[in-house]
Write a protein that holds these residues in place. Structure first.
Motif, mmCIF file in Angstrom:
data_model
loop_
_atom_site.group_PDB
_atom_site.id
_atom_site.type_symbol
_atom_site.label_atom_id
_atom_site.label_comp_id
_atom_site.label_asym_id
_atom_site.label_seq_id
_atom_site.Cartn_x
_atom_site.Cartn_y
_atom_site.Cartn_z
ATOM 1 N N TYR A 146 0.484 -1.376 -0.021
ATOM 2 C CA TYR A 146 -0.158 0.317 -0.029
ATOM 3 C C TYR A 146 0.845 1.201 0.105
ATOM 4 C CZ TYR A 146 -4.368 -2.572 0.769
ATOM 5 O OH TYR A 146 -5.657 -3.364 0.342
ATOM 6 N N ARG A 147 1.888 1.429 0.394
ATOM 7 C CA ARG A 147 2.703 2.638 0.860
ATOM 8 C C ARG A 147 3.855 2.454 -0.814
ATOM 9 N NH1 ARG A 147 5.249 0.351 7.201
ATOM 10 N NH2 ARG A 147 3.592 2.025 7.737
ATOM 11 N N ARG A 148 3.916 1.367 -0.989
ATOM 12 C CA ARG A 148 4.769 1.699 -2.347
ATOM 13 C C ARG A 148 3.106 2.470 -3.620
ATOM 14 N NH1 ARG A 148 4.717 -1.830 -7.257
ATOM 15 N NH2 ARG A 148 7.042 -1.544 -8.242
ATOM 16 N N ILE A 149 2.082 2.070 -3.383
ATOM 17 C CA ILE A 149 0.847 1.901 -4.668
ATOM 18 C C ILE A 149 0.743 3.566 -4.262
ATOM 19 C CG2 ILE A 149 -1.646 1.503 -4.536
ATOM 20 C CD1 ILE A 149 -1.282 -0.847 -4.070
ATOM 21 N N THR A 150 0.804 4.035 -3.055
ATOM 22 C CA THR A 150 0.916 5.162 -2.459
ATOM 23 C C THR A 150 1.989 6.906 -2.625
ATOM 24 O OG1 THR A 150 1.002 4.955 -0.062
ATOM 25 C CG2 THR A 150 -1.501 4.633 -1.383
ATOM 26 N N ASP A 151 3.018 6.110 -3.511
ATOM 27 C CA ASP A 151 4.115 6.740 -3.037
ATOM 28 C C ASP A 151 3.661 8.401 -4.533
ATOM 29 O OD1 ASP A 151 6.252 8.379 -3.479
ATOM 30 O OD2 ASP A 151 7.821 6.112 -4.537
ATOM 31 N N PRO A 152 3.690 8.913 -3.952
ATOM 32 C CA PRO A 152 3.176 10.878 -4.689
ATOM 33 C C PRO A 152 4.616 10.696 -6.245
ATOM 34 C CG PRO A 152 4.289 11.293 -2.483
ATOM 35 C CD PRO A 152 4.278 10.230 -2.550
ATOM 36 N N GLU A 153 5.625 9.780 -5.846
ATOM 37 C CA GLU A 153 6.591 10.028 -7.286
ATOM 38 C C GLU A 153 5.699 8.898 -8.195
ATOM 39 O OE1 GLU A 153 8.879 12.940 -7.193
ATOM 40 O OE2 GLU A 153 8.176 13.205 -5.356
ATOM 41 N N ALA A 155 2.433 6.735 -10.367
ATOM 42 C CA ALA A 155 1.768 6.946 -11.236
ATOM 43 C C ALA A 155 0.272 5.694 -11.002
ATOM 44 C CB ALA A 155 1.655 7.933 -12.737
ATOM 45 N N PHE A 156 0.969 4.634 -9.657
ATOM 46 C CA PHE A 156 0.206 3.664 -10.037
ATOM 47 C C PHE A 156 -1.689 4.072 -10.056
ATOM 48 C CE2 PHE A 156 4.241 2.447 -7.357
ATOM 49 C CZ PHE A 156 4.815 2.174 -8.430
ATOM 50 N N ARG A 157 -2.210 3.312 -10.095
ATOM 51 C CA ARG A 157 -3.745 2.746 -10.504
ATOM 52 C C ARG A 157 -4.643 3.772 -9.190
ATOM 53 N NH1 ARG A 157 -7.477 -0.642 -14.235
ATOM 54 N NH2 ARG A 157 -9.289 0.281 -13.546
ATOM 55 N N ALA A 158 -4.646 2.871 -8.272
ATOM 56 C CA ALA A 158 -5.106 2.177 -6.697
ATOM 57 C C ALA A 158 -4.159 3.324 -6.652
ATOM 58 C CB ALA A 158 -4.576 1.214 -6.347
ATOM 59 N N ARG A 159 -3.907 4.493 -6.419
ATOM 60 C CA ARG A 159 -2.854 5.611 -5.785
ATOM 61 C C ARG A 159 -4.084 6.251 -5.114
ATOM 62 N NH1 ARG A 159 0.403 10.713 -7.392
ATOM 63 N NH2 ARG A 159 0.661 11.701 -4.857
ATOM 64 N N ALA A 160 -4.976 6.995 -5.958
ATOM 65 C CA ALA A 160 -6.567 7.954 -5.362
ATOM 66 C C ALA A 160 -7.497 6.590 -4.255
ATOM 67 C CB ALA A 160 -7.392 8.254 -6.891
ATOM 68 N N SER A 161 -7.389 5.880 -4.628
ATOM 69 C CA SER A 161 -8.458 4.767 -4.008
ATOM 70 C C SER A 161 -8.472 4.141 -2.568
ATOM 71 C CB SER A 161 -9.045 3.420 -4.411
ATOM 72 O OG SER A 161 -9.361 3.105 -5.846
ATOM 73 N N LEU A 162 -6.685 4.118 -2.519
ATOM 74 C CA LEU A 162 -6.440 4.263 -1.077
ATOM 75 C C LEU A 162 -6.113 5.820 -0.523
ATOM 76 C CD1 LEU A 162 -3.375 1.339 -1.578
ATOM 77 C CD2 LEU A 162 -5.612 1.476 -1.411
ATOM 78 N N GLU A 163 -6.505 6.502 -0.557
ATOM 79 C CA GLU A 163 -6.106 7.537 -0.573
ATOM 80 C C GLU A 163 -6.740 8.320 1.379
ATOM 81 O OE1 GLU A 163 -8.118 11.472 1.230
ATOM 82 O OE2 GLU A 163 -9.054 10.334 0.292
ATOM 83 N N PRO A 164 -7.897 7.687 1.292
ATOM 84 C CA PRO A 164 -8.736 7.603 2.857
ATOM 85 C C PRO A 164 -7.631 6.944 3.767
ATOM 86 C CG PRO A 164 -10.298 6.335 1.597
ATOM 87 C CD PRO A 164 -8.643 6.506 0.895
ATOM 88 N N LEU A 165 -6.964 6.125 3.568
ATOM 89 C CA LEU A 165 -5.878 5.574 4.498
ATOM 90 C C LEU A 165 -4.772 6.554 5.181
ATOM 91 C CD1 LEU A 165 -5.285 2.350 2.330
ATOM 92 C CD2 LEU A 165 -6.872 2.477 4.461
ATOM 93 N N ASP A 166 -5.147 6.213 6.242
ATOM 94 C CA ASP A 166 -3.404 7.232 7.174
ATOM 95 C C ASP A 166 -2.341 6.180 6.866
ATOM 96 O OD1 ASP A 166 -1.898 8.124 8.307
ATOM 97 O OD2 ASP A 166 -2.919 9.733 9.858
#
Length: 533
Positions: A146-153, A155-166
């Protein structure tokens, strides 16, 4: 182009068997000899493969033809965008959850999930599962993924979907237990776990194209980007070993190439056929046509922030202009069912109790007159980027003329269409694949939604969404979603005229293909439950 390979299992085919099989190569093999061999398969094919065929058989290799992405293809599951990418990722990897036939989240690697009273902390327990290299799937692997997907650098597809996670506050409570901390109450948190592209990879995974390691039903054998991917059965799969010995994904970009390969016996599964092809082959004994119902919403978007569609009476008039039956028959060759100006027919929370809207030209004319829009002229943007778009635009143009509305159809480029319609124009052809109704609302209908094609921006509507997400009781939450859909049905910007079938072609000896699973759901393109008779 490069080819990578692991040590194949005994008898596993190398990807070199399909060097550059393009349209000519596939069609050349589709002659009488191939058809005769295919028609000679034992038994009469059922209406849908796998229905009433007895116990599954183990063994064999299934070859599945998909449109591909060329030499730039990758097996990195977090980069999956094309249908071929997703099908390969599903075979090699797993998610914590995935979508059932009604697009509600179902547990996968997650054995269970439980929220706190405020719906801001969720405890997730993993089932016992192992990666292909024998390592157990752990809570740390999930956090790493999940941290890899949400890496701001990235452009992974699921990044926006995981936005609710801290993810800084989220933590592992044990080897197979996690506590996810959320930024706000999220009753539909399981949808986050099931998000498209949210696959779990081992901590430290790096070489996805040469040695990908997942926990899915098939393990890696070889990969030639733009050509072929060969996988072998994972006997240690937590959900039971697949029936097939081997699975091969073959790239065939043109629909005619996929059909030719199927008819010629070069593949046993052909993805994404058009309605005309299905009609030509259905019930004729050569191949079996499988229709995945309610897989794609077909609609027109009306931009609610600009004339003439900033007046809700004009939007209501356009709802009443549409003859949905004629649109489905004319644009989809009947391969679908009518819509009711709402997304997600048949999905969880769908407001099925609202009356089906019918064409009413007289009432449409009266609304336009009331809005001062008699003799209205509008431009309808469309493109051959998706099946049925240009046909639907022509049908609707003729329907609108009956209400005194002049519709000019403007056909745009396939390459830039999706970007263009989000930024310009007033009326456009639109479609969407299957997703939960909650995701459709959050991604497309809130003031800050990034893909808000209808420009629907209402603070009170946003507040209802937040209310739904903070409502723990499913029945009460469904009532809030119904209120939201009632308003969209009355004055929203999506004129949803139909839901298209997603069409698959199979050889007559293929069994176990689920005809109840819309595209994008768990059982679409799921080959661990398929077998060869």
């Amino acid at each position: 182009m490069h080819e990578t390979s692991a040590t194949p299992s005994p008898g596993a085919p190398g990807a070199h068997r399909f060097p550059g099989l393009g349209r000519r190569g596939f069609l050349a093999a589709g002659g009488a000899a191939g058809l005769g061999a295919l028609a000679g398969c034992a038994g009469t094919p059922p209406d849908a493969p796998g229905k009433g065929d007895g116990a599954p058989r183990r063994g064999g290799r299934l070859r599945a033809a998909f449109a591909g992405g060329g030499a730039g293809e990758t097996l990195d599951p977090h980069l999956a965008n094309l249908f071929a990418d997703v099908a390969r990722a599903k075979a090699l990897y797993d998610k914590l959850a995935d979508y059932g036939p009604d697009l509600s989240a179902r547990p996968r690697l997650a054995a269970s999930w439980e929220p706190d009273a405020g719906l801001t902390r969720w405890q997730v327990t993993l089932r016992e599962a192992v990666f292909h290299d024998g390592r157990p799937v752990t809570a740390q692997d999930v956090l790493h993924s999940y941290r890899r997907i949400t890496d701001p650098e990235k452009a992974f597809r699921a990044r926006a979907s995981l936005e609710p996670l801290d993810l800084r506050a989220s933590r592992a409570l044990g080897p197979r237990t996690l506590e996810f901390v959320l930024k706000r109450p999220t009753a539909e948190f399981p949808n986050v776990l099931a998000a498209f592209g949210a696959y779990i990879v081992p901590e430290g995974a790096a070489d996805f194209d040469r040695a990908p390691v997942g926990s899915g039903p098939f393990r890696f054998v070889s990969f030639a980007p733009g050509r072929s991917t060969v996988l072998a059965r994972n006997d240690a799969y937590w959900d039971g070993a697949p029936h097939l010995d081997e699975l091969e994904f073959v790239v065939a970009n043109e629909e005619s190439a996929r059909v030719g390969a199927l008819l010629g016996g070069q593949v046993e599964y052909a993805h994404e056929l058009n309605p005309a092809t299905a009609r030509a082959h259905e019930g004729r004994g050569r191949i079996v046509i499988v229709r995945l119902r309610n897989s794609a919403m077909q609609s027109f978007v009306m931009k609610t922030d600009r004339p003439p569609f900033d007046d809700p009476r004009v939007r209501q008039a356009f709802f009443l202009i549409a003859d949905r039956e004629e649109l489905v028959n004319g644009a989809l060759s009947g391969a679908g069912e009518i819509g009711n100006d709402l997304f997600g027919k048949g999905y969880e929370y769908y407001a099925s109790g609202l009356p089906q809207r019918q064409q009413d030209i007289g009432r449409a004319r009266a609304l336009l007159k009331e809005a001062g829009a008699e003799g209205l002229r509008v431009t309808l943007d469309t493109s051959p980027v998706a099946a049925g778009f240009t046909e639907a635009a022509t049908v609707f143009r003729d329907q609108a003329a009956k209400a005194g509305v002049t519709v000019t159809v403007r056909t745009g480029s396939k390459d830039s269409y999706w970007k263009d319609i989000l930024d310009s124009g007033t009326l456009a052809s639109y479609r969407s694949g299957a997703m939960p109704i909650e995701s459709h609302i959050s991604q497309r209908l809130l003031t800050d939604s990034t893909t808000n094609a209808t420009r629907w921006r209402h603070k009170d509507f946003d507040a209802l969404y937040r209310q739904a997400q903070s409502t723990r009781d499913p029945g009460e939450r469904a009532a809030v979603y119904t209120r939201m859909q009632r308003r969209l049905h009355a004055e929203g910007g999506f004129l949803v005229w139909g839901f298209a079938d997603w069409i698959i072609g199979c050889a007559r000896n293929v069994r176990g293909v689920d005809a109840e699973a819309p595209a994008n759901s768990l059982d679409w393109a799921r080959f661990d439950r398929v077998w060869l008779a």
